[in-house]
Design a protein around this motif. Structure first.
Motif, PDB file in Angstrom:
ATOM      1  N   THR A 244       0.838  -1.208   0.000  1.00  0.00           N
ATOM      2  CA  THR A 244       0.000   0.000   0.000  1.00  0.00           C
ATOM      3  C   THR A 244       0.871   1.256   0.000  1.00  0.00           C
ATOM      4  O   THR A 244       0.564   2.238  -0.692  1.00  0.00           O
ATOM      5  CB  THR A 244      -0.936   0.018   1.225  1.00  0.00           C
ATOM      6  OG1 THR A 244      -0.170   0.019   2.429  1.00  0.00           O
ATOM      7  CG2 THR A 244      -1.852  -1.188   1.229  1.00  0.00           C
ATOM      8  N   VAL A 305      -8.270  -2.725  -3.053  1.00  0.00           N
ATOM      9  CA  VAL A 305      -7.323  -3.265  -4.031  1.00  0.00           C
ATOM     10  C   VAL A 305      -7.968  -3.279  -5.421  1.00  0.00           C
ATOM     11  O   VAL A 305      -7.300  -2.999  -6.431  1.00  0.00           O
ATOM     12  CB  VAL A 305      -6.845  -4.665  -3.616  1.00  0.00           C
ATOM     13  CG1 VAL A 305      -5.949  -5.265  -4.697  1.00  0.00           C
ATOM     14  CG2 VAL A 305      -6.079  -4.592  -2.298  1.00  0.00           C
ATOM     15  N   THR A 333      -5.753   4.717  -2.241  1.00  0.00           N
ATOM     16  CA  THR A 333      -4.606   4.926  -1.347  1.00  0.00           C
ATOM     17  C   THR A 333      -5.033   5.531  -0.018  1.00  0.00           C
ATOM     18  O   THR A 333      -4.431   5.249   1.020  1.00  0.00           O
ATOM     19  CB  THR A 333      -3.563   5.849  -2.011  1.00  0.00           C
ATOM     20  OG1 THR A 333      -4.153   7.128  -2.290  1.00  0.00           O
ATOM     21  CG2 THR A 333      -3.055   5.242  -3.308  1.00  0.00           C
ATOM     22  N   ALA A 336      -6.383   2.310   1.870  1.00  0.00           N
ATOM     23  CA  ALA A 336      -5.550   1.113   2.044  1.00  0.00           C
ATOM     24  C   ALA A 336      -4.603   1.246   3.232  1.00  0.00           C
ATOM     25  O   ALA A 336      -4.518   0.337   4.073  1.00  0.00           O
ATOM     26  CB  ALA A 336      -4.766   0.839   0.765  1.00  0.00           C
ATOM     27  N   PHE A 337      -3.865   2.361   3.317  1.00  0.00           N
ATOM     28  CA  PHE A 337      -2.918   2.492   4.418  1.00  0.00           C
ATOM     29  C   PHE A 337      -3.621   2.582   5.777  1.00  0.00           C
ATOM     30  O   PHE A 337      -3.153   1.966   6.749  1.00  0.00           O
ATOM     31  CB  PHE A 337      -2.007   3.705   4.209  1.00  0.00           C
ATOM     32  CG  PHE A 337      -0.882   3.775   5.210  1.00  0.00           C
ATOM     33  CD1 PHE A 337       0.204   2.921   5.110  1.00  0.00           C
ATOM     34  CD2 PHE A 337      -0.920   4.668   6.263  1.00  0.00           C
ATOM     35  CE1 PHE A 337       1.234   2.965   6.032  1.00  0.00           C
ATOM     36  CE2 PHE A 337       0.102   4.729   7.188  1.00  0.00           C
ATOM     37  CZ  PHE A 337       1.189   3.874   7.080  1.00  0.00           C
ATOM     38  N   GLU A 400      -0.403  -7.677  -3.147  1.00  0.00           N
ATOM     39  CA  GLU A 400      -1.123  -6.790  -2.236  1.00  0.00           C
ATOM     40  C   GLU A 400      -2.468  -7.393  -1.849  1.00  0.00           C
ATOM     41  O   GLU A 400      -2.869  -7.380  -0.683  1.00  0.00           O
ATOM     42  CB  GLU A 400      -1.329  -5.416  -2.878  1.00  0.00           C
ATOM     43  CG  GLU A 400      -2.054  -4.436  -1.964  1.00  0.00           C
ATOM     44  CD  GLU A 400      -2.306  -3.098  -2.622  1.00  0.00           C
ATOM     45  OE1 GLU A 400      -2.698  -2.146  -1.902  1.00  0.00           O
ATOM     46  OE2 GLU A 400      -2.127  -2.979  -3.845  1.00  0.00           O
ATOM     47  N   GLY A 404      -3.140  -8.936   1.760  1.00  0.00           N
ATOM     48  CA  GLY A 404      -4.177  -8.160   2.434  1.00  0.00           C
ATOM     49  C   GLY A 404      -5.303  -9.041   2.930  1.00  0.00           C
ATOM     50  O   GLY A 404      -5.793  -8.867   4.064  1.00  0.00           O
TER      51      GLY A 404
END
Length: 444
Positions: A244, A305, A333, A336-337, A400, A404
């Protein structure tokens, strides 16, 4: 806001203020440099390679020093470690304003080291002091990280016009000093009390003498001697966080140039990065709250994703619709983080292990992320276009997604150690044991 047992309301409020100030100081030192790169390059006579090193150095420091943060916290206490981190950030920011190349690079490295320590310990403080508000406090921290980053980027040029590049770089030492003054009393208080950590898991065998020792001390000892390296769940969290971060740093580093090559004006292309950050500010607060209320975070991971894959595919097929993909990247973004950061708490049974998992995930994750912008740029230079570089990011969407989904399954990481005869003993619950966040329990 309800403090956990053995923590007074005054301490909880003071810690909350400290968290606000700390998180505001964990991005501005990084984001304030790119808008001034042209002037800094001229003033210091930097080559293109040196500029690349300067822009990559903070991420490398985040990766290297994140692994040391839990060790420092165990030796001197979490609050003291945060105070030291803020002092180091302050020294680094002031040093960067000295008109010498060695000071510029040394100051950048010091600021990065301090930010790495703060990044790692924020989740541990939230887990220990605000265990029933993990989602809310993580969301607030993420939002403030974005606000600090946006402020660093947005105020760099106005401050440069007001007082020059030295003022623009050094002024951020003021809020870091204020934050250090708030954490100082907490550090002094921490030295006068025993560690506030939950008891060791029942699966750990204890002797009668150990049973009489404070449960907090036993938990801290287990966290100190155990290893997360045998935990597949811990590795999944680390890779997911790294991917991420890689996507975010790579896109923000190269998206303006990509969009300029596809016909957008330089000012418009540069504005796209700001839009991505702005979109992420409210999401940074909302997503952790939602994630902490869910027993299973896999639907969230799948959604963000998928959005990243759609955005990257759009850049390949219809780059002229740049603003559409920018909006999608902002959501992807920006969500995700925060999910990755929230998982540090949700996959840990106590604050001591949260610090260990945070150090492992952020160290490996940021080192992984640091390779993204460089590799993307090398591929662009080698091919003369952007298609191969974008295809690389699309390929990286696969690990990812896989990591994830593994990281988002309910359960705790396994902290293990070799016992007599080389036998591996698990000091915490296995990853397969279902768990529910405290915040989700309170919502029922």
């Amino acid at each position: 806001m309800t403090p956990t047992p053995r923590i007074t309301r005054f301490t909880a409020v003071w810690t909350f203020i400290g968290l606000v100030l700390l998180t505001l100081n964990l991005r501005a030192a990084i984001t304030g440099v790119p808008p001034l790169l042209g002037e800094i390059q001229d003033k210091f006579g930097l080559t293109g390679v040196e500029v690349s090193v300067l822009t990559t150095l903070p991420e490398l420091c985040l990766g290297i020093f994140s692994a040391l943060a839990p060790v420092l916290a165990r030796r001197i206490g979490t609050e003291a470690a945060i105070t030291v981190a803020l002092v180091v950030i302050t020294v680094g920011l002031l040093l960067r304003a000295v008109p010498a190349q060695v000071a510029l690079f040394t100051g950048t490295a010091l600021a990065g080291a301090g930010m790495a320590t703060g990044n790692v310990l924020v989740p541990a403080v939230i887990k220990r002091v605000f265990a029933h508000r993990v989602g809310t406090l993580t969301g607030l921290s993420m939002m403030l990280l974005s606000v600090g980053g946006a402020a660093g980027a947005g105020l760099a040029v106005p401050l440069d016009h007001m007082g020059g590049w030295r003022l623009a770089l050094a002024l951020w030492a003021v809020p870091s000093v204020i934050a250090a003054l708030v954490w100082g009393p907490l550090a002094l208080r921490g030295r006068k009390r025993q560690p506030e950590r939950p008891a060791a898991p029942a699966s750990v065998s204890t002797s009668p003498a150990q049973a009489q020792a404070p449960a907090d001390t036993r938990a801290e000892a287990h966290a100190a001697k155990g290893s997360l390296l045998r935990s597949p769940l811990a590795w999944s969290v680390m890779v997911f966080m790294g991917m991420t971060s890689l996507m975010f740093y790579t896109l923000t580093a190269w998206l303006p140039e990509m969009m300029h090559d596809h016909g957008f004006a330089p000012a418009t292309a540069g504005m796209m990065n700001s839009v991505i950050i702005i979109i992420g500010i409210p999401l940074g607060f909302l997503v952790p709250v939602v994630a902490a209320r869910l027993r299973d975070q896999r639907p969230l991971v799948l959604g963000v994703v998928a959005l990243m894959a759609i955005g990257l595919g759009g850049l390949l097929l219809a780059p002229g619709a740049g603003w559409v993909w920018v909006a999608i990247f902002g959501v992807a973004t920006g969500s995700a983080f925060p999910i990755a950061l929230t998982l540090l708490n949700l996959r840990s049974p106590d604050a001591a292990i949260t610090a260990r998992l945070s150090g492992m995930a952020q160290s490996g994750g940021y080192l992984l992320a640091a390779s993204g912008p460089l590799t993307f740029g090398v591929l662009h230079s080698a091919t003369g276009g952007w298609e191969v570089s974008i295809w690389l990011l699309l390929l990286l969407v696969v690990p990812e997604l896989v990591c994830g989904l593994l990281a988002a399954r309910p359960g705790f990481v396994r902290l293990s150690s070799k016992g007599p005869g080389g036998r591996v003993e698990h000091l915490t619950e296995p990853a397969e044991v279902p768990t529910r966040s405290a915040e989700a329990d309170r919502s029922r």
